[in-house]
Design a protein around this motif. Structure first.
Motif, PDB file in Angstrom:
ATOM      1  N   GLY A  51      -9.206   0.157   7.954  1.00 59.97           N
ATOM      2  CA  GLY A  51      -9.520   1.380   8.669  1.00 59.97           C
ATOM      3  C   GLY A  51      -8.811   1.547   9.996  1.00 59.97           C
ATOM      4  N   GLU A  52      -7.993   0.570  10.399  1.00 63.82           N
ATOM      5  CA  GLU A  52      -7.272   0.661  11.661  1.00 63.82           C
ATOM      6  C   GLU A  52      -5.835   1.133  11.438  1.00 63.82           C
ATOM      7  OE1 GLU A  52      -9.187  -2.632  14.681  1.00 63.82           O
ATOM      8  OE2 GLU A  52      -7.418  -3.197  13.516  1.00 63.82           O
ATOM      9  N   LEU A  53      -5.258   1.705  12.493  1.00 57.72           N
ATOM     10  CA  LEU A  53      -3.836   2.020  12.518  1.00 57.72           C
ATOM     11  C   LEU A  53      -3.198   1.205  13.622  1.00 57.72           C
ATOM     12  CD1 LEU A  53      -2.178   5.526  12.218  1.00 57.72           C
ATOM     13  CD2 LEU A  53      -1.245   3.763  13.714  1.00 57.72           C
TER      14      LEU A  53
ATOM     15  N   ASP B 143      -5.574   9.883   8.417  1.00 60.10           N
ATOM     16  CA  ASP B 143      -6.955   9.773   8.895  1.00 60.10           C
ATOM     17  C   ASP B 143      -7.915   9.606   7.715  1.00 60.10           C
ATOM     18  OD1 ASP B 143      -6.287   9.983  11.555  1.00 60.10           O
ATOM     19  OD2 ASP B 143      -6.634  12.149  11.671  1.00 60.10           O
TER      20      ASP B 143
ATOM     21  N   ARG C 134      -7.711   6.092   6.174  1.00 61.79           N
ATOM     22  CA  ARG C 134      -8.328   5.132   7.090  1.00 61.79           C
ATOM     23  C   ARG C 134      -9.844   5.170   6.953  1.00 61.79           C
ATOM     24  NH1 ARG C 134      -6.117   6.613  12.817  1.00 61.79           N
ATOM     25  NH2 ARG C 134      -7.507   4.926  13.460  1.00 61.79           N
TER      26      ARG C 134
ATOM     27  N   ALA D 229      -5.872   0.083   5.831  1.00 61.32           N
ATOM     28  CA  ALA D 229      -5.261  -0.255   7.111  1.00 61.32           C
ATOM     29  C   ALA D 229      -3.817   0.245   7.085  1.00 61.32           C
ATOM     30  CB  ALA D 229      -5.285  -1.761   7.337  1.00 61.32           C
TER      31      ALA D 229
END
Length: 263
Positions: A40-42, A189, A192, A197
């Motif tokens: 879920g992170e960028l 978005d 995520r 990731a």
């Protein structure tokens, strides 16, 4: 954050520990690089040309063997579980690479089959991606009839269709029109939120400043800054209200070069 069955927020999609590597053991490109990326992170990967970004990506993809250290994707190294490792990563290169005899729709169909996606859900997502990138009317087109920007959209659509544990994108904004860039950011978005990731390498720093959870700055194969955009600004001594990520990057490179601007 809502996540799918692929993984929970906070779980590691990518862990790199003390990675040293490159084409030659005598002259490694990367020197003890460590970084991690949760579901879920960028994570924005920043550096000058020749900083080691492409080499790092090749090691993550399993195209190069580390001289030292290790790379884990979805909790495993390539040696431990090749099938899981490979199926957990999707990659969009800077230069589009498509099969000349397959239409846009056939590319997406092939990707869905290769990754074992459920047909009904896959085609529902294909329709949504085609609308997002304004490619609905081009689904029957062959690559030779597409512009570079449209070819890039096809690459992005295939990667986003898979919704992998780890999505690596190299310079995704090049060749895209403003509406496509907005659509891409919205699509990123969405994946995520579903647990993917994203490792995004780009020279378009304002987009990373707005969207990245964390940044990694490489210079001559070494990590010179890491953290949230605000933390990286503080590391560079650019914590003023008017400081931009472009200013921060310039300051970091100058410091790494001993006060001389990098080129």
């Amino acid at each position: 954050m809502v996540v799918s069955e692929q993984g929970k927020a906070g779980e590691s999609a990518l862990v790199i520990k003390e990675l040293t590597g490159g084409y030659s053991r005598r002259r490694p490109v990367l020197h003890g690089v460590s970084m991690s990326l949760n579901r879920g992170e960028l994570l924005g990967l920043i550096g000058l040309n020749g900083a080691g970004k492409s080499t790092a990506i090749k090691h993550i993809l399993g195209l190069m063997i580390p001289h030292g250290g290790e790379v884990r994707v979805a909790g495993v190294t390539l040696e431990e579980n090749r099938e899981l490792y490979r199926s957990s990563v999707a990659y969009v290169p800077e230069q589009p690479s498509l099969f000349p005899n397959l239409t846009v729709k056939e590319h997406l169909q092939w990707t869905a089959m290769a990754y074992g996606l459920e047909p009904g859900a896959a085609w529902e997502r294909v329709d949504k991606l085609a609308a997002t990138f304004r490619m609905t009317e081009a689904m029957k087109a062959l690559p030779d009839t597409l512009s570079k920007g449209m070819k890039q959209k096809v690459m992005l659509m295939n990667a986003l269709l898979v919704q992998p544990a780890l999505l690596i994108i190299d310079e995704p904004f090049l060749g895209l029109d403003p509406l496509a860039i907005r659509g891409l950011i919205g699509a990123l978005d969405e994946v995520r939120e579903q647990g993917t990731a994203i490792l995004l390498s780009s020279h378009i720093l304002p987009a990373l400043e707005r969207k990245a959870n964390r940044l990694v700055v490489l210079h001559k194969g070494r990590l010179i800054a890491e953290g949230s955009p605000r933390e990286v600004m503080e590391q560079a001594g650019c914590s003023g209200a008017d400081a931009t990520l472009d200013d921060v990057f310039e300051a970091l490179v100058e410091a790494a070069e001993g006060g001389r601007a990098g080129g």
